[in-house]
Structure formats: C-alpha cells, structure tokens
Design a protein around this motif. Structure first.
Motif, PDB file in Angstrom:
ATOM      1  N   ARG A  77       0.833  -1.208  -0.016  1.00 11.91           N
ATOM      2  CA  ARG A  77       0.018  -0.164   0.207  1.00 11.91           C
ATOM      3  C   ARG A  77       0.859   1.338   0.061  1.00 11.91           C
ATOM      4  O   ARG A  77       0.616   2.096  -0.717  1.00 11.91           O
ATOM      5  CB  ARG A  77      -0.894   0.034   1.300  1.00 11.91           C
ATOM      6  CG  ARG A  77      -1.872   1.068   1.314  1.00 11.91           C
ATOM      7  CD  ARG A  77      -2.708   1.174   2.406  1.00 11.91           C
ATOM      8  NE  ARG A  77      -2.055   1.248   3.730  1.00 11.91           N
ATOM      9  CZ  ARG A  77      -1.850   0.141   4.686  1.00 11.91           C
ATOM     10  NH1 ARG A  77      -2.560  -0.906   4.489  1.00 11.91           N
ATOM     11  NH2 ARG A  77      -1.039   0.427   5.741  1.00 11.91           N
ATOM     12  N   ASP A  78       1.907   1.342   0.791  1.00  8.22           N
ATOM     13  CA  ASP A  78       2.768   2.305   0.869  1.00  8.22           C
ATOM     14  C   ASP A  78       3.675   2.776  -0.209  1.00  8.22           C
ATOM     15  O   ASP A  78       4.294   3.936  -0.434  1.00  8.22           O
ATOM     16  CB  ASP A  78       3.673   2.372   2.264  1.00  8.22           C
ATOM     17  CG  ASP A  78       2.700   2.589   3.704  1.00  8.22           C
ATOM     18  OD1 ASP A  78       1.617   2.848   3.427  1.00  8.22           O
ATOM     19  OD2 ASP A  78       3.322   2.229   4.537  1.00  8.22           O
ATOM     20  N   GLY A  79       4.190   1.616  -1.104  1.00  9.79           N
ATOM     21  CA  GLY A  79       4.760   1.880  -2.234  1.00  9.79           C
ATOM     22  C   GLY A  79       6.189   1.359  -2.150  1.00  9.79           C
ATOM     23  O   GLY A  79       6.734   1.328  -1.225  1.00  9.79           O
ATOM     24  N   PRO A  80       6.948   1.920  -3.183  1.00 14.13           N
ATOM     25  CA  PRO A  80       8.234   1.323  -3.341  1.00 14.13           C
ATOM     26  C   PRO A  80       9.344   2.033  -2.192  1.00 14.13           C
ATOM     27  O   PRO A  80      10.190   1.295  -1.758  1.00 14.13           O
ATOM     28  CB  PRO A  80       8.873   1.992  -4.575  1.00 14.13           C
ATOM     29  CG  PRO A  80       7.374   2.063  -5.555  1.00 14.13           C
ATOM     30  CD  PRO A  80       6.439   2.384  -4.498  1.00 14.13           C
ATOM     31  N   ALA A  81       9.021   3.076  -1.573  1.00 12.95           N
ATOM     32  CA  ALA A  81       9.842   3.791  -0.857  1.00 12.95           C
ATOM     33  C   ALA A  81      10.194   3.038   0.549  1.00 12.95           C
ATOM     34  O   ALA A  81      10.953   2.689   1.167  1.00 12.95           O
ATOM     35  CB  ALA A  81       9.734   5.088  -0.688  1.00 12.95           C
ATOM     36  N   ALA A  82       8.688   2.643   0.493  1.00 16.17           N
ATOM     37  CA  ALA A  82       8.552   1.936   1.972  1.00 16.17           C
ATOM     38  C   ALA A  82       9.232   0.400   1.934  1.00 16.17           C
ATOM     39  O   ALA A  82       9.801   0.003   2.855  1.00 16.17           O
ATOM     40  CB  ALA A  82       7.186   1.848   2.387  1.00 16.17           C
TER      41      ALA A  82
END
Length: 461
Positions: free
Chosen positions: A21-26
């Motif tokens: 849900r939070d995406g690539p950076a997370a």
C-alpha cells in the motif's frame, strides 16, 4: 511453531500488506532494515561470515558492500557457514540418505532440502521456521491477485493443491509438502504430490479424481498435461496454474491459460529463496523486495541498468538465518522492468532470460562465436504445433540434437520438419547456419530432481 515465529508471522502479514500500500520507498526501507539485521546475525553466529566480513563497518545495510558468494563456495565451508553449531555436513548427509526422513524436522527445527542444480553440484540446504513462515506470508500476495470468481472456484475444490514434481527424495517441493503433512495431518488432503515418473495415464486419472484448485509443477510437465487436457483425457478446472523450473515463454503461458481456463502465475524461485517473487498477469515476476535483495550484474559483477539483460543475478535471502544466503550468485540472466508494471504491483518486476550457463555458443563462419539464449529456442518451439515436450541438446561445437515427443494425434515427421526448419532459421540469423541439427530417437531426459532441461548447452571438456 514457536511463539516468536507466530509473532513474526503476524507482524510480517501486516507489514506485507502495508508495504504494498505504501509503495516502493517503504519497501526499500524495509529491505535495508532486514538486510542490516541478517548481516549482523551472520557475523555474530557464522564463523565463515565473521571472517568474510571482518573488514566491513558495523550496521551494513547496503548489499554492494558485501562480497559475492555461490553454492560451490558455501558448500565447501558448510560447517563454518551454518549458524547453529549443532549442525554439521556429516549429520545432514546422513539425514538426506534416509528417504523415510523426507519432510521430517532436522534437529527439531529445520527443513532439509537438496538441489543438484544445472551445475551438477549438490546443495544441502536448511530452511528455518522463519523462512518457512515467510514463504506462507508472501504467498498470500499471489492469492490476493485472484478475483472473487477464482476464489470461489478454489473453495469449491477444497483449496486442493497438486504438485507435479520429482518422485520422492529431499527436493524442496516434495520435502516442503511432506513437512506440511507431518505438521498438519488433518489438512494433509489439501496437498498431494503427483510423481512425474508414473505413467501419464495414471497421472491423468489421479488428477481427474483429485480435482485440484491449484496445479503446480515443472513447465515441461504442465505443458504435457495441457496436451492431455486439450485431448479431453484430463478434465480438471484449476483456478491457478503455477509453472516453475524453466523460463515461461508467452506462447507457453497462453497455452496453459487456454487449456485449463485458469490464471497462470509463473513462479521464479530457488531452494535458496523459495519466496523470491510472484508472477503477474502481464508475465513479469515481482520480487518480494522487502524480504529479498535481487541484484542484476554484468560479467564483472557491476550493476546493469534496468531494461538490460544481466550476466547473472545476486540474491540475498533476508529471512533464513540458519544458512544465510547473502549476495549469492544464482546464475540466472534477468532483465528488470524500467517502468511501472501495468498490473499495478509496486514491487520491482523482472523477467528471466535464462541461465548464463545455458547459453548455446557456436563458431561462426567468419571465425567468431554466436551465443544464443535458451529462451529463443523455447519461444520457437513453444509456438510450433504438435509438440508435447522437447529438449535441445548441444552435443558438439557445431552440433545440436533435438529430442521430441509429438502430441498425440500429430504426425511426428511433420512436427520434426517444422522444428528443424525453425531451428535452422534461428541459426542462420546468428550466422551459424553450418551447425548440424539431428533428430534424436530417445525422448527428453529428466534430471535427478525430475526437471526436464529444455535447452542443454555443450558440457565443458
């Protein structure tokens, strides 16, 4: 399962959902934290890694700082590599010598799996509860890609999984399923191994009676079963088909999807990291990058750009602590997708071009050399009508031997001529038209692990 592993599993399930849900950076942040943890653990508990990392700074979370390892190197230092002092190579060798112990707990904690690999060097691998739990957690990402209709079909089939694989032995698929049955006897009916050494008719009959919701196995075996399904002898309706062990071409994917009216999610994994990736509907493998590091590199070990095929790929399994696999050379040539995948999955996506060691190299007429990817042969022959199974074997510097099994009802001579013409055209494109192409009398041969290598390069002298 210990309380600590249960706690880890619950947290990992929550984190796995949140990371997507939070995406690539997370995902990158989670990966670096897990890498730092396992590097510290390896340095403290493995004599081999303690020596290998003696000049590294504390708190390493950048994989590029770590030396490269491989199967030959780690197996040669087995007793120093493992982090549990109770474990020795001698004890593991004795354990795998007993077929009655397939799937049993070694030292009360570990699953033992063997792998011969394409190099012929046998691997002796231990997977701890942490690794096994992560396999289950991350597999849920595949299930999440199924729609309501597919989920209902799986429930209607009792969530049964059929694995078409090697006949016994401590190979990972067999050992893993046997471990599940030993630990969960009441659920043992939802998993069944169908050994590939049994007669095809017997396998078809067994699958018709079992009616699996999920069908998994080597691509060569599933392709053969697709032929039985097309002929009407096999009558199953799985929701999910999971081919593995070989590079899946678009033609093979389409055939499996059409024959079984199922979603096809290819598995790219290894015994060293069975949760490496999950397949998507667009034919890409999405790396579970919160728990595994994948580094495509060139022949000099330098990173390659996204969109370019690598010479090999280095992986770091961030879950398995008893045998840490850190910057481990897996030997595959991969290509990382340079842009977001249209399926919407934020995990990095890659395709497998084939193993660097599987490249077929021929002398050209001008004195040079032509190297041809095994995937090119697979693409050609997957789209050739009438083929059940094939195996292209390089028997000399300028010689190819083709082992064929024609589909039932197909004219074997017509199939052979089509195959010969396709290969001849491919060789001509690579300026290797003088290479002879021979029709074999014998059928495709299986490895010890049950896999049929569809393309076999010339063995080194």
């Amino acid at each position: 399962m210990t309380d600590s592993i249960r706690s880890l599993t619950r947290a990992a399930r929550r984190d796995a959902r949140r990371d997507l849900r939070d995406g690539p950076a997370a995902i990158v942040r989670r990966q670096r934290a897990h890498l730092a943890e396992i590097v510290a653990y390896a340095r403290e508990n493995s004599a081999y890694y303690r020596e290998l990392y003696r000049d590294l700074p504390d708190g390493v979370d950048d994989p590029a700082l770590l030396p490269v390892t491989d199967k030959k190197l780690l197996m040669a230092h087995f007793d120093d590599w493992v982090t549990d002092r109770r474990v020795t190579r001698e004890k593991v060798e004795a354990f795998v010598a007993d077929p009655e112990l397939v799937g049993a707990r070694f030292q009360e904690d570990y699953l033992v799996a063997t792998s011969s690999g394409t190099s012929g060097l046998r691997g002796l691998f231990l997977l701890d509860e942490r690794n096994i739990a992560m396999s289950t957690v991350l597999a849920s990402r595949t299930n999440g890609q199924l729609g309501v209709r597919d989920a209902l079909r799986m429930l209607a089939h009792g969530l049964r999984t059929a694995a078409v694989t090697a006949p016994g032995g401590h190979f990972y698929t067999v050992a893993g399923m046997e471990r599940f049955r030993r630990d969960h006897p009441r659920l043992s009916r939802i998993m069944r191994v169908f050994p590939i050494d049994q007669p095809l008719a017997a396998m078809v009959d067994g699958l018709n009676r079992y009616q699996p919701a999920t069908l998994a196995g080597f691509l060569s075996s599933l392709t053969q079963l697709a032929g039985e399904q097309e002929a009407g002898r096999l009558r199953i309706r799985p929701s999910l088909v999971i081919p593995g062990g070989e590079t899946l071409t678009p033609e093979a994917r389409e055939r499996l999807a059409t024959a079984f009216h199922a979603k096809v999610r290819a598995a790219y994994a290894a015994t060293e990291c069975d949760f490496l990736s999950i397949g998507c509907a667009h034919g890409w493998y999405h790396v579970n990058a919160d728990w595994v590091v994948v580094e495509p590199v060139d022949a000099d070990g330098q990173p390659v750009l996204a969109g370019e095929p690598s010479h090999t790929v280095l992986i770091s399994n961030l879950a398995n602590r008893v045998q840490p696999f850190l910057r481990y050379d897996l030997g595959d040539s991969v290509l990382v997708r340079p842009d977001p995948c249209p399926c919407g999955n934020p995990l990095p996506a890659l395709r497998v071009e084939g193993r660097a060691a599987d490249m077929l190299t021929f002398p050209t007429r001008d004195g040079g050399h032509a190297s041809i990817s095994p995937m090119l042969f697979g693409t050609l022959l997957d789209r050739t009508p009438g083929i059940d199974r094939f195996q292209v074997v390089q028997t000399g510097p300028a010689e190819i031997r083709v082992r064929l099994e024609a589909r039932q009802g197909a004219d074997a001579d017509v199939v052979w001529r089509a195959v010969r013409d396709e290969i001849a055209h491919l060789l001509t494109e690579h300026k290797a038209d003088h290479v002879s192409v021979e029709r074999a009398e014998e059928p495709p041969e299986q490895s010890r692990g049950g896999k049929v290598r569809r393309v076999v390069p010339l063995a080194p002298a």
